[in-house]
Design a protein around this motif. Structure first.
Motif, PDB file in Angstrom:
ATOM      1  N   GLN A   5       0.815  -1.211   0.000  1.00 51.27           N
ATOM      2  CA  GLN A   5       0.000   0.000   0.000  1.00 51.27           C
ATOM      3  C   GLN A   5       0.859   1.275   0.000  1.00 51.27           C
ATOM      4  O   GLN A   5       0.396   2.336  -0.422  1.00 51.27           O
ATOM      5  CB  GLN A   5      -0.981   0.018   1.169  1.00 51.27           C
ATOM      6  CG  GLN A   5      -0.375  -0.221   2.539  1.00 51.27           C
ATOM      7  CD  GLN A   5      -0.473  -1.667   2.963  1.00 51.27           C
ATOM      8  OE1 GLN A   5      -0.316  -2.567   2.151  1.00 51.27           O
ATOM      9  NE2 GLN A   5      -0.733  -1.890   4.258  1.00 51.27           N
ATOM     10  N   THR A   6       2.109   1.160   0.457  1.00 59.90           N
ATOM     11  CA  THR A   6       3.017   2.311   0.400  1.00 59.90           C
ATOM     12  C   THR A   6       3.341   2.651  -1.048  1.00 59.90           C
ATOM     13  O   THR A   6       3.309   3.820  -1.452  1.00 59.90           O
ATOM     14  CB  THR A   6       4.316   2.016   1.182  1.00 59.90           C
ATOM     15  OG1 THR A   6       4.001   1.837   2.561  1.00 59.90           O
ATOM     16  CG2 THR A   6       5.312   3.158   1.038  1.00 59.90           C
ATOM     17  N   THR A   8       1.512   1.753  -3.613  1.00 61.57           N
ATOM     18  CA  THR A   8       0.250   2.153  -4.241  1.00 61.57           C
ATOM     19  C   THR A   8      -0.048   3.617  -3.969  1.00 61.57           C
ATOM     20  O   THR A   8      -0.497   4.350  -4.859  1.00 61.57           O
ATOM     21  CB  THR A   8      -0.907   1.279  -3.729  1.00 61.57           C
ATOM     22  OG1 THR A   8      -0.631  -0.096  -4.025  1.00 61.57           O
ATOM     23  CG2 THR A   8      -2.218   1.666  -4.392  1.00 61.57           C
ATOM     24  N   PHE A   9       0.206   4.058  -2.739  1.00 62.29           N
ATOM     25  CA  PHE A   9       0.006   5.476  -2.414  1.00 62.29           C
ATOM     26  C   PHE A   9       0.848   6.370  -3.308  1.00 62.29           C
ATOM     27  O   PHE A   9       0.369   7.375  -3.842  1.00 62.29           O
ATOM     28  CB  PHE A   9       0.350   5.742  -0.949  1.00 62.29           C
ATOM     29  CG  PHE A   9       0.433   7.211  -0.618  1.00 62.29           C
ATOM     30  CD1 PHE A   9      -0.715   7.960  -0.438  1.00 62.29           C
ATOM     31  CD2 PHE A   9       1.664   7.850  -0.529  1.00 62.29           C
ATOM     32  CE1 PHE A   9      -0.640   9.332  -0.172  1.00 62.29           C
ATOM     33  CE2 PHE A   9       1.752   9.209  -0.259  1.00 62.29           C
ATOM     34  CZ  PHE A   9       0.590   9.946  -0.079  1.00 62.29           C
ATOM     35  N   ASP A  12      -0.562   6.508  -6.792  1.00 62.04           N
ATOM     36  CA  ASP A  12      -1.760   7.353  -6.843  1.00 62.04           C
ATOM     37  C   ASP A  12      -1.407   8.835  -6.736  1.00 62.04           C
ATOM     38  O   ASP A  12      -2.060   9.685  -7.352  1.00 62.04           O
ATOM     39  CB  ASP A  12      -2.720   6.967  -5.709  1.00 62.04           C
ATOM     40  CG  ASP A  12      -3.345   5.592  -5.901  1.00 62.04           C
ATOM     41  OD1 ASP A  12      -3.277   5.064  -7.033  1.00 62.04           O
ATOM     42  OD2 ASP A  12      -3.909   5.058  -4.923  1.00 62.04           O
ATOM     43  N   LEU A  13      -0.376   9.138  -5.962  1.00 62.23           N
ATOM     44  CA  LEU A  13       0.051  10.522  -5.791  1.00 62.23           C
ATOM     45  C   LEU A  13       0.533  11.123  -7.110  1.00 62.23           C
ATOM     46  O   LEU A  13       0.331  12.319  -7.370  1.00 62.23           O
ATOM     47  CB  LEU A  13       1.151  10.607  -4.733  1.00 62.23           C
ATOM     48  CG  LEU A  13       1.729  11.991  -4.432  1.00 62.23           C
ATOM     49  CD1 LEU A  13       0.636  12.946  -3.969  1.00 62.23           C
ATOM     50  CD2 LEU A  13       2.827  11.884  -3.377  1.00 62.23           C
ATOM     51  N   ASN A  25      -6.254  12.171   1.551  1.00 58.52           N
ATOM     52  CA  ASN A  25      -5.549  10.890   1.691  1.00 58.52           C
ATOM     53  C   ASN A  25      -4.403  10.981   2.698  1.00 58.52           C
ATOM     54  O   ASN A  25      -3.471  10.172   2.646  1.00 58.52           O
ATOM     55  CB  ASN A  25      -5.025  10.439   0.335  1.00 58.52           C
ATOM     56  CG  ASN A  25      -6.126  10.000  -0.610  1.00 58.52           C
ATOM     57  OD1 ASN A  25      -6.484   8.825  -0.642  1.00 58.52           O
ATOM     58  ND2 ASN A  25      -6.677  10.941  -1.350  1.00 58.52           N
ATOM     59  N   ARG A  28      -3.454   7.839   4.549  1.00 59.80           N
ATOM     60  CA  ARG A  28      -2.664   6.911   3.735  1.00 59.80           C
ATOM     61  C   ARG A  28      -1.194   7.337   3.708  1.00 59.80           C
ATOM     62  O   ARG A  28      -0.297   6.499   3.797  1.00 59.80           O
ATOM     63  CB  ARG A  28      -3.202   6.846   2.309  1.00 59.80           C
ATOM     64  CG  ARG A  28      -4.567   6.201   2.156  1.00 59.80           C
ATOM     65  CD  ARG A  28      -5.010   6.244   0.707  1.00 59.80           C
ATOM     66  NE  ARG A  28      -4.119   5.437  -0.153  1.00 59.80           N
ATOM     67  CZ  ARG A  28      -4.084   5.558  -1.477  1.00 59.80           C
ATOM     68  NH1 ARG A  28      -4.843   6.457  -2.093  1.00 59.80           N
ATOM     69  NH2 ARG A  28      -3.265   4.793  -2.175  1.00 59.80           N
ATOM     70  N   TYR A  29      -0.971   8.640   3.578  1.00 61.52           N
ATOM     71  CA  TYR A  29       0.398   9.154   3.583  1.00 61.52           C
ATOM     72  C   TYR A  29       1.075   8.865   4.911  1.00 61.52           C
ATOM     73  O   TYR A  29       2.229   8.401   4.948  1.00 61.52           O
ATOM     74  CB  TYR A  29       0.417  10.657   3.317  1.00 61.52           C
ATOM     75  CG  TYR A  29       1.724  11.309   3.736  1.00 61.52           C
ATOM     76  CD1 TYR A  29       2.907  11.041   3.055  1.00 61.52           C
ATOM     77  CD2 TYR A  29       1.776  12.164   4.846  1.00 61.52           C
ATOM     78  CE1 TYR A  29       4.111  11.602   3.454  1.00 61.52           C
ATOM     79  CE2 TYR A  29       2.969  12.732   5.246  1.00 61.52           C
ATOM     80  CZ  TYR A  29       4.137  12.447   4.548  1.00 61.52           C
ATOM     81  OH  TYR A  29       5.329  12.995   4.952  1.00 61.52           O
ATOM     82  N   GLU A  31       0.492   6.537   7.050  1.00 67.45           N
ATOM     83  CA  GLU A  31       0.779   5.104   7.162  1.00 67.45           C
ATOM     84  C   GLU A  31       1.994   4.726   6.305  1.00 67.45           C
ATOM     85  O   GLU A  31       2.838   3.932   6.737  1.00 67.45           O
ATOM     86  CB  GLU A  31      -0.442   4.288   6.745  1.00 67.45           C
ATOM     87  CG  GLU A  31      -1.613   4.393   7.721  1.00 67.45           C
ATOM     88  CD  GLU A  31      -2.845   3.666   7.232  1.00 67.45           C
ATOM     89  OE1 GLU A  31      -2.845   3.191   6.061  1.00 67.45           O
ATOM     90  OE2 GLU A  31      -3.823   3.570   7.997  1.00 67.45           O
ATOM     91  N   ALA A  32       2.056   5.290   5.099  1.00 70.84           N
ATOM     92  CA  ALA A  32       3.182   5.005   4.211  1.00 70.84           C
ATOM     93  C   ALA A  32       4.478   5.524   4.826  1.00 70.84           C
ATOM     94  O   ALA A  32       5.514   4.837   4.817  1.00 70.84           O
ATOM     95  CB  ALA A  32       2.946   5.631   2.843  1.00 70.84           C
TER      96      ALA A  32
END
Length: 220
Positions: A5-6, A8-9, A12-13, A25, A28-29, A31-32
């Protein structure tokens, strides 16, 4: 390890590089970033056993660079970097200088080391060390395994002419003309997702270590 997911973030960014999307988001950031901080802490503790100059008390949070771009003097006005950069100094607590550097970007990740674009007295000192002890540096960078991992050291950006105080016919002019003294090795997305990626990165850093020792000796 880096979580899927890191990556993937970051992907997406790239296609949503604007403040509204980022704020929506932010979790999400966060967490990454925590994922990268965790990997950094693991690398620091292991790397200290290879390079005693790496301070085991380094705060991994401070080693992970800001994702916010300085756009004041850039034509590219996107506000965020599309990667995580990690700077681990080879001595002390100050980032930059002689270091190990981890770059996490989907499809473009790498581990690096050395000294990027030294200025002033440091550049002068490194060139002097090359002039006096080129054999020591060449023993490192011309080793077959080193070349297989990092490529030709002399192929980095160079001055167009010989630096001041050195003759163009100096046998080590290709090294003396270098603007940076770094090496890089690519890391695949698949590799980053492996449980033992910290060990692999530290293994690569162990091959960079002699170069960092040479550079630190030059500027000591």
């Amino acid at each position: 390890m880096i979580q899927k997911q890191t990556l993937t973030f970051l992907k997406d960014l790239v296609v949503n590089n604007n403040r509204d999307w980022f704020l929506a988001n932010k979790e999400r950031y966060d967490e990454a970033r925590e994922n990268v901080i965790g990997l950094t802490g693991d690398i620091i503790s292991k790397l200290h056993l290879i390079d005693a100059g790496v301070n085991p008390d380094l705060d991994p949070k401070k080693c992970v660079m800001r994702i916010y771009r300085d756009i004041r003097f850039s034509k590219n006005k996107t506000p965020y970097k599309n990667n995580f950069g990690v700077s681990i100094p080879s001595s002390g607590l100050r980032l930059g200088g002689v270091e190990y550097y981890l770059h996490i970007q989907p499809g473009k990740s790498f581990i690096a080391g050395g000294y990027w674009m030294p200025q002033g007295d440091h550049l002068k000192a490194i060139r002097q060390e090359i002039d006096y002890n080129a054999a020591d540096l060449k023993k490192i960078i011309d080793d077959k395994e080193f070349i297989n991992l990092f490529g030709e050291f002399r192929s980095q950006e160079q001055l167009k002419t010989a630096p001041r105080d050195y003759d163009a016919d100096n046998e080590n002019i290709a090294l003396l003309k270098l603007k940076s003294f770094i090496v890089t090795h690519p890391l695949t997305d698949k590799a980053l997702l492996k449980n033992n990626i910290a060990d692999e990165i530290v293994g690569l850093c162990s091959k960079i270590y002699p170069l960092n020792v040479f550079l630190k000796t030059a500027i000591a």
